[in-house]
Enzyme design. Structure first.
Site, PDB file in Angstrom:
ATOM      1  N   ASP A 250      -7.151  -3.938  10.119  1.00 31.84           N
ATOM      2  CA  ASP A 250      -6.417  -2.706   9.834  1.00 31.84           C
ATOM      3  C   ASP A 250      -7.182  -1.495  10.343  1.00 31.84           C
ATOM      4  O   ASP A 250      -8.041  -0.962   9.654  1.00 31.84           O
ATOM      5  CB  ASP A 250      -6.150  -2.567   8.325  1.00 31.84           C
ATOM      6  CG  ASP A 250      -5.322  -1.327   8.040  1.00 31.84           C
ATOM      7  OD1 ASP A 250      -4.719  -0.780   8.974  1.00 31.84           O
ATOM      8  OD2 ASP A 250      -5.271  -0.898   6.864  1.00 31.84           O
TER       9      ASP A 250
ATOM     10  N   GLU B 206      -3.026  -3.104  -2.495  1.00 38.07           N
ATOM     11  CA  GLU B 206      -4.147  -2.476  -1.791  1.00 38.07           C
ATOM     12  C   GLU B 206      -4.505  -1.105  -2.353  1.00 38.07           C
ATOM     13  O   GLU B 206      -3.682  -0.197  -2.386  1.00 38.07           O
ATOM     14  CB  GLU B 206      -3.792  -2.338  -0.298  1.00 38.07           C
ATOM     15  CG  GLU B 206      -4.883  -1.666   0.522  1.00 38.07           C
ATOM     16  CD  GLU B 206      -4.526  -1.545   2.008  1.00 38.07           C
ATOM     17  OE1 GLU B 206      -3.386  -1.888   2.386  1.00 38.07           O
ATOM     18  OE2 GLU B 206      -5.404  -1.099   2.772  1.00 38.07           O
TER      19      GLU B 206
ATOM     20  N   ASP C 211     -12.666   9.145   7.973  1.00 40.70           N
ATOM     21  CA  ASP C 211     -11.653   8.228   8.503  1.00 40.70           C
ATOM     22  C   ASP C 211     -11.949   6.798   8.064  1.00 40.70           C
ATOM     23  O   ASP C 211     -13.098   6.374   8.028  1.00 40.70           O
ATOM     24  CB  ASP C 211     -11.613   8.293  10.034  1.00 40.70           C
ATOM     25  CG  ASP C 211     -10.571   7.348  10.582  1.00 40.70           C
ATOM     26  OD1 ASP C 211      -9.385   7.550  10.278  1.00 40.70           O
ATOM     27  OD2 ASP C 211     -10.939   6.386  11.280  1.00 40.70           O
TER      28      ASP C 211
ATOM     29  N   TRP D 151       0.854  -1.195   0.000  1.00 38.76           N
ATOM     30  CA  TRP D 151       0.000   0.000   0.000  1.00 38.76           C
ATOM     31  C   TRP D 151       0.880   1.231   0.000  1.00 38.76           C
ATOM     32  O   TRP D 151       1.862   1.300   0.735  1.00 38.76           O
ATOM     33  CB  TRP D 151      -0.927   0.054   1.210  1.00 38.76           C
ATOM     34  CG  TRP D 151      -1.645   1.371   1.222  1.00 38.76           C
ATOM     35  CD1 TRP D 151      -2.683   1.751   0.408  1.00 38.76           C
ATOM     36  CD2 TRP D 151      -1.321   2.527   2.013  1.00 38.76           C
ATOM     37  NE1 TRP D 151      -3.014   3.063   0.651  1.00 38.76           N
ATOM     38  CE2 TRP D 151      -2.212   3.565   1.622  1.00 38.76           C
ATOM     39  CE3 TRP D 151      -0.367   2.791   2.992  1.00 38.76           C
ATOM     40  CZ2 TRP D 151      -2.178   4.838   2.196  1.00 38.76           C
ATOM     41  CZ3 TRP D 151      -0.326   4.063   3.575  1.00 38.76           C
ATOM     42  CH2 TRP D 151      -1.231   5.062   3.175  1.00 38.76           C
TER      43      TRP D 151
ATOM     44  N   LYS E 298      -7.014   2.465  -2.648  1.00 38.37           N
ATOM     45  CA  LYS E 298      -7.659   3.423  -1.740  1.00 38.37           C
ATOM     46  C   LYS E 298      -8.328   4.495  -2.580  1.00 38.37           C
ATOM     47  O   LYS E 298      -7.853   4.837  -3.664  1.00 38.37           O
ATOM     48  CB  LYS E 298      -6.587   4.037  -0.822  1.00 38.37           C
ATOM     49  CG  LYS E 298      -7.162   4.826   0.341  1.00 38.37           C
ATOM     50  CD  LYS E 298      -6.085   5.115   1.384  1.00 38.37           C
ATOM     51  CE  LYS E 298      -6.688   5.874   2.567  1.00 38.37           C
ATOM     52  NZ  LYS E 298      -5.732   6.030   3.671  1.00 38.37           N
TER      53      LYS E 298
ATOM     54  N   HIS F  79     -11.779   1.863   2.469  1.00 42.39           N
ATOM     55  CA  HIS F  79     -11.158   2.589   1.361  1.00 42.39           C
ATOM     56  C   HIS F  79     -12.071   2.910   0.196  1.00 42.39           C
ATOM     57  O   HIS F  79     -11.609   3.071  -0.934  1.00 42.39           O
ATOM     58  CB  HIS F  79      -9.945   1.806   0.848  1.00 42.39           C
ATOM     59  CG  HIS F  79      -8.761   1.898   1.745  1.00 42.39           C
ATOM     60  ND1 HIS F  79      -7.511   1.456   1.411  1.00 42.39           N
ATOM     61  CD2 HIS F  79      -8.633   2.418   2.994  1.00 42.39           C
ATOM     62  CE1 HIS F  79      -6.664   1.674   2.400  1.00 42.39           C
ATOM     63  NE2 HIS F  79      -7.338   2.252   3.378  1.00 42.39           N
TER      64      HIS F  79
ATOM     65  N   ASP G 261      -9.622  -3.086   1.453  1.00 38.26           N
ATOM     66  CA  ASP G 261      -9.723  -2.516   2.798  1.00 38.26           C
ATOM     67  C   ASP G 261     -11.133  -1.941   2.905  1.00 38.26           C
ATOM     68  O   ASP G 261     -11.529  -1.089   2.094  1.00 38.26           O
ATOM     69  CB  ASP G 261      -8.652  -1.427   2.966  1.00 38.26           C
ATOM     70  CG  ASP G 261      -8.624  -0.831   4.363  1.00 38.26           C
ATOM     71  OD1 ASP G 261      -9.708  -0.458   4.864  1.00 38.26           O
ATOM     72  OD2 ASP G 261      -7.532  -0.711   4.949  1.00 38.26           O
TER      73      ASP G 261
ATOM     74  N   ASP H  50     -10.341   4.087   9.514  1.00 35.09           N
ATOM     75  CA  ASP H  50      -9.628   3.169  10.400  1.00 35.09           C
ATOM     76  C   ASP H  50     -10.182   3.035  11.814  1.00 35.09           C
ATOM     77  O   ASP H  50      -9.427   3.046  12.776  1.00 35.09           O
ATOM     78  CB  ASP H  50      -8.153   3.593  10.472  1.00 35.09           C
ATOM     79  CG  ASP H  50      -7.486   3.503   9.112  1.00 35.09           C
ATOM     80  OD1 ASP H  50      -7.438   2.392   8.574  1.00 35.09           O
ATOM     81  OD2 ASP H  50      -7.040   4.530   8.593  1.00 35.09           O
TER      82      ASP H  50
ATOM     83  N   HIS I 119      -8.623  -6.230   4.505  1.00 32.92           N
ATOM     84  CA  HIS I 119      -8.256  -5.389   5.636  1.00 32.92           C
ATOM     85  C   HIS I 119      -9.554  -5.010   6.318  1.00 32.92           C
ATOM     86  O   HIS I 119     -10.313  -4.184   5.815  1.00 32.92           O
ATOM     87  CB  HIS I 119      -7.503  -4.138   5.171  1.00 32.92           C
ATOM     88  CG  HIS I 119      -6.030  -4.329   5.098  1.00 32.92           C
ATOM     89  ND1 HIS I 119      -5.144  -3.303   4.881  1.00 32.92           N
ATOM     90  CD2 HIS I 119      -5.280  -5.448   5.247  1.00 32.92           C
ATOM     91  CE1 HIS I 119      -3.913  -3.779   4.904  1.00 32.92           C
ATOM     92  NE2 HIS I 119      -3.971  -5.083   5.111  1.00 32.92           N
TER      93      HIS I 119
END
Ligand code: RNT
Ligand code: ZN
Length: 418
Positions: A326, A226, A294, A185, A228, A262, A259, A296, A286
């Protein structure tokens, strides 16, 4: 084992059996699923290679909860604590900046020997390891570009780092007798609207091709890429977009990493899994949770988590999917964050395995959508909790919220003193 746990389990088992579900077999299957615990939750994504280097790359940790790990030994101790509250055998996901070494090496000079402490520890604890090159929090990543940087020298530095990382991943796999997923990533992108979207992508593609030139044994190392949608400071354009990596992974035989944080706020990854696994061999997940800007937050038992688990179970994809966590939340106990996210992921998988998939599939084929909806909804309140409690008790880990007491005393005895 506690009598109440056992009798609730037996009652639940009978209820599920009426729909053809063999709960004992489900638990055996669940015990084979490894979750990869992301080491970076333990120290707010600081790492040990460059002390006090600010986190960059469009990702951020907020919160100053006491007790974050400051050394590899502290981090391993915390991981052991978390793992003692999670049923089953798992993996730990490392980033290059978590090298366990006293010598000052730069990212392009890293070698397996710098991770020997992790390998020994993984062996002792029966764990697997996964790996990630760190393409952020470094002077050469400061202007927002790494593998797609227009300066060939900077690009070369990151290519060397990724090649080194891949060799470290392969070493993990060879030493531990189970493949290491090495995931790439990078934060590259623009804050504002670019004129040229193509050139950075061409450069990234060439850089990746160069990294993957060396033949790697898939029994030791699996490469994943990965994507995003945007990051902090790359709101308008990210070089490694979903479309870019779909094309890359499929044309190069690489694993896709999805993810869950993302994508657009209403865009879910659960719906993508079946299409992607038609055209790629392997998938890396992920597990995360997007909240506004955000990506995460700690994984909770929300609809999307359950839908991801259902897709993996219903499509028979578990053998081809690597599940990693993640997220990074600096506002809560770092050990608890691992325990909550991992247990939720396992619980979601269990719930998905306890659905009468064959019956539901038949109803769908017969176009009895009324019964399909009715049964799916009724199963949401079936007693999966009794099965989960039994599973935890049987594995010798705390049942229900009992683990919280253990975390609180660990906080008092160890974390608060750091
Ligand atoms: C960032 C990506 C990436 C990182 C870790 C630290 O948006 O999700 O996976 O979180 O590599
Ligand atoms: Zn990620």
């Amino acid at each position: 084992m506690n009598q109440a746990i056992e009798s609730s389990y037996h009652e639940a088992k009978q209820l599920y059996a009426k729909h053809g579900i063999d709960v004992d077999a489900v638990l055996r299957k669940l015990s084979e699923i490894k979750i990869s615990l992301h080491c970076w939750q333990g120290d707010d994504v600081q790492g040990f290679l460059f002390k006090d280097k600010a986190l960059s790359g469009g990702i951020a940790v907020t919160g100053k909860y006491p007790g974050r790990a400051r050394t590899p030994d502290e981090l391993r101790q915390d991981l052991e604590k978390a793992l003692s509250m999670i049923p089953g055998k798992h993996k730990v996901n490392l980033h290059a900046i978590y090298a366990d070494t006293d010598v000052q090496v730069d990212l392009n000079e890293l070698e397996p020997v710098h991770f020997q402490g992790w390998v020994e520890w993984a062996k002792q604890n029966g764990l697997g390891l996964d790996f990630n090159p760190t393409m952020f929090s470094h002077p050469k990543a400061e202007d927002g570009f790494t593998l797609s940087h227009p300066d060939p020298e900077i690009r070369q530095f990151w290519i060397e780092h990724c090649k080194a990382s891949r060799r470290i991943g392969a070493y993990f796999g060879e030493q531990l007798g189970q493949p290491c997923v090495t995931n790439y990533w990078l934060p590259d992108g623009y804050k504002d609207t670019p004129v040229d979207r193509l050139s950075p992508r061409v450069r990234l593609c060439e850089a990746l091709d160069e990294i993957f030139q060396e033949v790697a044994n898939p029994a030791h190392n699996i490469d994943a890429v990965e994507s995003k949608l945007f990051g902090l400071g790359s709101e308008s354009y990210v070089v490694g977009s979903h479309e870019f990596y779909m094309g890359y992974a499929m044309s190069r035989g690489k694993a896709m990493c999805l993810d869950s944080g993302h994508f657009h706020p209403t865009e879910m990854i659960s719906g993508k899994i079946s299409s992607i696994l038609m055209f790629t061999d392997r998938l890396l997940l992920h597990m995360s949770r997007p909240v506004r800007w955000d990506s995460d937050h700690v994984v909770t038992m929300d609809d999307e988590l359950l839908d991801i688990a259902r897709e993996l179970v219903r499509g028979n994809f578990l053998d081809r999917t690597h599940i990693g966590l993640d997220y990074f939340d600096g506002s809560i106990n770092h050990v608890a964050a691992w325990v909550i996210g991992t247990r939720n992921t396992q619980k979601a998988l269990l719930r998905a395995m306890l659905e009468p998939v064959n019956i539901l599939r038949k109803l769908e084929e017969d176009r009895d959508y009324t019964s399909r909806l009715a049964l799916v909804e009724e199963f949401k309140s079936y007693p999966f909790g009794a099965v989960w409690d039994y599973y935890c008790a049987q594995a010798g880990v705390p049942v229900r919220e009992d683990w919280l007491h253990a975390v609180k005393s660990y906080e008092q005895e160890v974390l608060i003193k750091r």
